[in-house]
Design a protein around this motif. Sequence first.
Motif, PDB file in Angstrom:
ATOM      1  N   ALA A 122       7.653 -54.415   7.810  1.00 15.12           N
ATOM      2  CA  ALA A 122       7.415 -54.372   6.369  1.00 15.12           C
ATOM      3  C   ALA A 122       6.933 -55.712   5.854  1.00 15.12           C
ATOM      4  O   ALA A 122       6.079 -55.799   4.974  1.00 15.12           O
ATOM      5  CB  ALA A 122       8.706 -53.978   5.645  1.00 15.12           C
ATOM      6  N   THR A 164       3.521 -51.086   7.951  1.00 19.45           N
ATOM      7  CA  THR A 164       4.501 -50.033   7.772  1.00 19.45           C
ATOM      8  C   THR A 164       4.120 -48.753   8.474  1.00 19.45           C
ATOM      9  O   THR A 164       4.965 -47.927   8.777  1.00 19.45           O
ATOM     10  CB  THR A 164       4.672 -49.710   6.276  1.00 19.45           C
ATOM     11  OG1 THR A 164       3.441 -49.198   5.777  1.00 19.45           O
ATOM     12  CG2 THR A 164       5.058 -50.944   5.501  1.00 19.45           C
ATOM     13  N   ASP A 212      10.673 -47.205   3.400  1.00 18.22           N
ATOM     14  CA  ASP A 212      11.094 -48.318   2.556  1.00 18.22           C
ATOM     15  C   ASP A 212      12.617 -48.426   2.484  1.00 18.22           C
ATOM     16  O   ASP A 212      13.184 -49.515   2.628  1.00 18.22           O
ATOM     17  CB  ASP A 212      10.505 -48.166   1.153  1.00 18.22           C
ATOM     18  CG  ASP A 212      10.803 -49.366   0.277  1.00 18.22           C
ATOM     19  OD1 ASP A 212      10.376 -50.477   0.636  1.00 18.22           O
ATOM     20  OD2 ASP A 212      11.476 -49.199  -0.759  1.00 18.22           O
ATOM     21  N   PHE A 244       9.627 -48.861  10.884  1.00 16.88           N
ATOM     22  CA  PHE A 244      10.864 -48.792  10.110  1.00 16.88           C
ATOM     23  C   PHE A 244      11.618 -50.121  10.095  1.00 16.88           C
ATOM     24  O   PHE A 244      12.730 -50.195   9.584  1.00 16.88           O
ATOM     25  CB  PHE A 244      11.783 -47.706  10.694  1.00 16.88           C
ATOM     26  CG  PHE A 244      11.226 -46.322  10.581  1.00 16.88           C
ATOM     27  CD1 PHE A 244      11.318 -45.608   9.393  1.00 16.88           C
ATOM     28  CD2 PHE A 244      10.595 -45.718  11.659  1.00 16.88           C
ATOM     29  CE1 PHE A 244      10.801 -44.323   9.289  1.00 16.88           C
ATOM     30  CE2 PHE A 244      10.080 -44.438  11.564  1.00 16.88           C
ATOM     31  CZ  PHE A 244      10.180 -43.737  10.374  1.00 16.88           C
ATOM     32  N   SER A 245      11.025 -51.159  10.697  1.00  9.77           N
ATOM     33  CA  SER A 245      11.720 -52.437  10.802  1.00  9.77           C
ATOM     34  C   SER A 245      11.376 -53.356   9.651  1.00  9.77           C
ATOM     35  O   SER A 245      10.288 -53.298   9.078  1.00  9.77           O
ATOM     36  CB  SER A 245      11.354 -53.134  12.121  1.00  9.77           C
ATOM     37  OG  SER A 245      10.030 -53.612  12.067  1.00  9.77           O
ATOM     38  N   GLY A 246      12.287 -54.234   9.326  1.00 11.51           N
ATOM     39  CA  GLY A 246      12.033 -55.209   8.275  1.00 11.51           C
ATOM     40  C   GLY A 246      10.883 -56.119   8.617  1.00 11.51           C
ATOM     41  O   GLY A 246      10.113 -56.518   7.752  1.00 11.51           O
ATOM     42  N   THR A 257      15.288 -47.108  16.672  1.00  9.91           N
ATOM     43  CA  THR A 257      15.234 -48.459  16.120  1.00  9.91           C
ATOM     44  C   THR A 257      16.446 -49.303  16.490  1.00  9.91           C
ATOM     45  O   THR A 257      16.428 -50.526  16.299  1.00  9.91           O
ATOM     46  CB  THR A 257      15.138 -48.407  14.587  1.00  9.91           C
ATOM     47  OG1 THR A 257      16.280 -47.696  14.064  1.00  9.91           O
ATOM     48  CG2 THR A 257      13.861 -47.714  14.143  1.00  9.91           C
ATOM     49  N   ARG A 295      14.020 -49.654   5.817  1.00 12.43           N
ATOM     50  CA  ARG A 295      13.766 -51.081   6.051  1.00 12.43           C
ATOM     51  C   ARG A 295      14.653 -51.973   5.193  1.00 12.43           C
ATOM     52  O   ARG A 295      15.115 -53.022   5.638  1.00 12.43           O
ATOM     53  CB  ARG A 295      12.290 -51.400   5.774  1.00 12.43           C
ATOM     54  CG  ARG A 295      11.328 -50.865   6.815  1.00 12.43           C
ATOM     55  CD  ARG A 295       9.916 -51.388   6.575  1.00 12.43           C
ATOM     56  NE  ARG A 295       9.348 -50.913   5.328  1.00 12.43           N
ATOM     57  CZ  ARG A 295       8.619 -49.803   5.209  1.00 12.43           C
ATOM     58  NH1 ARG A 295       8.379 -49.064   6.281  1.00 12.43           N
ATOM     59  NH2 ARG A 295       8.117 -49.435   4.040  1.00 12.43           N
ATOM     60  N   THR A 296      14.897 -51.550   3.958  1.00 12.77           N
ATOM     61  CA  THR A 296      15.605 -52.428   3.025  1.00 12.77           C
ATOM     62  C   THR A 296      17.101 -52.157   2.933  1.00 12.77           C
ATOM     63  O   THR A 296      17.877 -53.062   2.614  1.00 12.77           O
ATOM     64  CB  THR A 296      14.998 -52.307   1.620  1.00 12.77           C
ATOM     65  OG1 THR A 296      15.056 -50.933   1.189  1.00 12.77           O
ATOM     66  CG2 THR A 296      13.539 -52.763   1.631  1.00 12.77           C
TER      67      THR A 296
END
Length: 301
Positions: A281, A286, A142, A276-278, A206, A145-146
């Motif tokens: 998500a 996830t 999380d 791990f990418s937006g 990534t 990603r954010t």
Amino acid sequence: MNILLTGATGKVGRHVAQSLAASGHHVRALTRTPATAALPAGVEVVRGDLEQPQTLPAALEGVDRMYLFPVPETAQEVAALARKAGVRHIVVLSSSSVLDDESNPSHQHHRAVERAVEDSGADWTFVRPDEFAGNTLWKWGDSIRTENVVRAPYGKAARAIVHEADIAAVVATALLEDGHAGAQYLVTGPQALTQVEQVAAIAAATGRDIRFEELSREAGRAAMSAVMPPPVVEMLLDYLAESAVTPGPVTDAVRRVTGRQARTFASWAAEHAGGFSGEAAATGATGAGNSSSSSSSNSSS
């Protein structure tokens, strides 16, 4: 040979099912939700629940060998039912935590299952993985990603975290081949990496600039307590503190049992970069691991 898989839809169990599907043996998978199991073609899917042993007798009929997911509350009854049904060999998904102090909650959880299988009279093999690579998804996914950041205590804590497919390969080999009765396999990755190095591997996989932010033990405790009970938090903090001083063990169990080298964490990160990418998500993909136990923290599923 007839093989029963419990925990067949879990992080390890799915890989075991894939390995066995092409083995030529009859493979039966136990799950609480057969309609959504999505297991390989050729695997017989049956309804059952390790937490409700009364649901197991039909699934155990004709079974020679069994892969057992660790549910300590019913392990004695399940192992006894398996032996009564004629199961000759049980391969247990255990944890490296059984080598830790008996006060460790994960030690208690997994060793209870091992003892139940020992007491059953069946042949057994204990597969004891160290920390699962997939734990990085639920721990850090999380915030990566954010925010492109990982916040954790003990950045220098080093473990040879293990690819779930390698754990499954050891399990599958022990199920398919003779000669593994009585074996206790401590399964690790090929190299001990610090948490900082693990984050760097995820960044490389990534293509993102991900930084590691060191937390104090107190700040780490506060963050972890939001999602874990206090005994587990203290267990994990102690595990990290110890690993910062003395890196976790590195074994060649994967190579000895399967004949090939263990996969690197970098290869795992490359395979799971999307988690791990937006974008992943946003779609809910996830890949995060489920709850759990282990060597201090493996997600035994």
